[in-house]
Design a protein around this motif. Structure first.
Motif, short mmCIF file in Angstrom:
data_model
loop_
_atom_site.label_atom_id
_atom_site.label_comp_id
_atom_site.label_asym_id
_atom_site.label_seq_id
_atom_site.Cartn_x
_atom_site.Cartn_y
_atom_site.Cartn_z
N LEU A 152 1.01 -1.25 -0.08
CA LEU A 152 0.14 0.07 -0.16
C LEU A 152 0.79 1.14 -0.09
CD1 LEU A 152 -2.89 1.29 0.25
CD2 LEU A 152 -2.56 1.19 2.56
N ASN A 153 0.92 1.94 -1.04
CA ASN A 153 1.86 3.06 -1.42
C ASN A 153 0.96 4.40 -1.15
OD1 ASN A 153 3.87 1.20 -1.91
ND2 ASN A 153 3.34 1.09 -4.12
N LEU A 154 1.61 5.27 -0.86
CA LEU A 154 1.12 6.63 -0.56
C LEU A 154 1.67 7.58 -1.39
CD1 LEU A 154 -0.99 8.32 1.00
CD2 LEU A 154 0.68 8.83 2.66
N HIS A 155 0.96 8.27 -2.32
CA HIS A 155 1.50 9.23 -3.06
C HIS A 155 1.04 10.65 -2.76
CE1 HIS A 155 3.57 10.87 -6.65
NE2 HIS A 155 2.48 11.46 -7.00
N ILE A 156 1.74 11.64 -2.64
CA ILE A 156 1.38 12.95 -2.18
C ILE A 156 1.73 14.06 -3.38
CG2 ILE A 156 1.16 14.84 -0.43
CD1 ILE A 156 2.49 12.64 1.28
#
Lengths: 115, 115
Positions: A74-78
């Motif tokens: 589960l990656n988080l892109h901002i």
């Protein structure tokens, strides 16, 4: 044999940049999460993914987008980072099930600093 | 809605003293789960205990003990004969059977144990 791993551990970047934080778990859990911990140590859930489906999306700005290519990641892109995004971001996982309510296994955290 | 309140922001004790960390929760669900987590200065989040709403039996693990009282909606944590290594931020958390992928944390209590 780390259970929940996150990269990078530290991330320093300029306002306006786009960045990603990666998370992987090798526990075979069904559900993964992103939590944000602010400077006062308050832990707030951001997202929860169960078998690659979003099941919680708290009131976070749409500049934040979780991506789950498979159950173990589960990656988080901002996008367009702001000063207020500076915090420690924790990935976590748990075993899913109405009667299990298992504890969360947390990654080591990613300290994001936006300058 | 579910909510966890940890009214004690900071506690300071001298080594070997006993200390109790308070946790009060709110939920409308009859089936729920309570947790305590420890966050030492190194930053990781460590699971300590889980209790379900059907089990009010108190638990003891070494110097740690937990007092669960449904009548007062409290789940307090006591450390006996505190040690410097107990210095950390302690979080109480709640999830429910209806919404067991949404764990809500209290604001945390920072415990400092002085030698």
């Amino acid at each position: 044999d780390t259970a929940v791993s996150q990269t990078p551990k530290y991330l320093v970047t300029q306002m306006g940049n786009d960045k990603s934080i990666k998370c992987e778990q090798n526990l075979g859990h069904d559900t993964m999460y992103w939590y944000k911990q602010d400077s006062k140590k308050f832990l707030k859930i951001m997202f929860s993914y169960n078998n690659k489906e979003l099941i919680i999306n708290e009131t976070v700005p749409n500049r934040f987008s979780p991506k789950s290519p498979d159950k173990a990641h589960l990656n988080l892109h901002i996008n367009s980072l702001e000063l207020g995004d500076s915090a420690v971001y924790f990935c976590a996982s748990s075993q899913e099930g109405p009667r299990l309510a298992g504890e969360l296994f947390f990654g080591p955290g990613t300290r994001l600093t936006v300058l | 809605a579910q909510k966890v309140t940890q009214a004690q922001t900071e506690i300071s004790v001298v080594e070997k003293e006993d200390v109790t960390l308070d946790c009060v929760y709110e939920t409308r669900d009859t089936t729920y789960y309570l947790f305590w987590y420890k966050q030492p200065p190194s930053g990781e989040l460590v699971f300590l205990i889980r209790r379900n709403s059907f089990d009010e039996q108190n638990e003891i693990s070494g110097r740690y003990s937990w007092n669960f009282q449904k009548s007062t909606s409290s789940f307090n944590f006591t450390i006996t004969a505190s040690q410097v290594v107990d210095s950390a931020v302690y979080f109480c958390a709640l999830t429910t059977a209806y919404n067991n992928n949404d764990m809500r944390f209290g604001a945390g209590t920072r415990l400092t144990v002085k030698p």
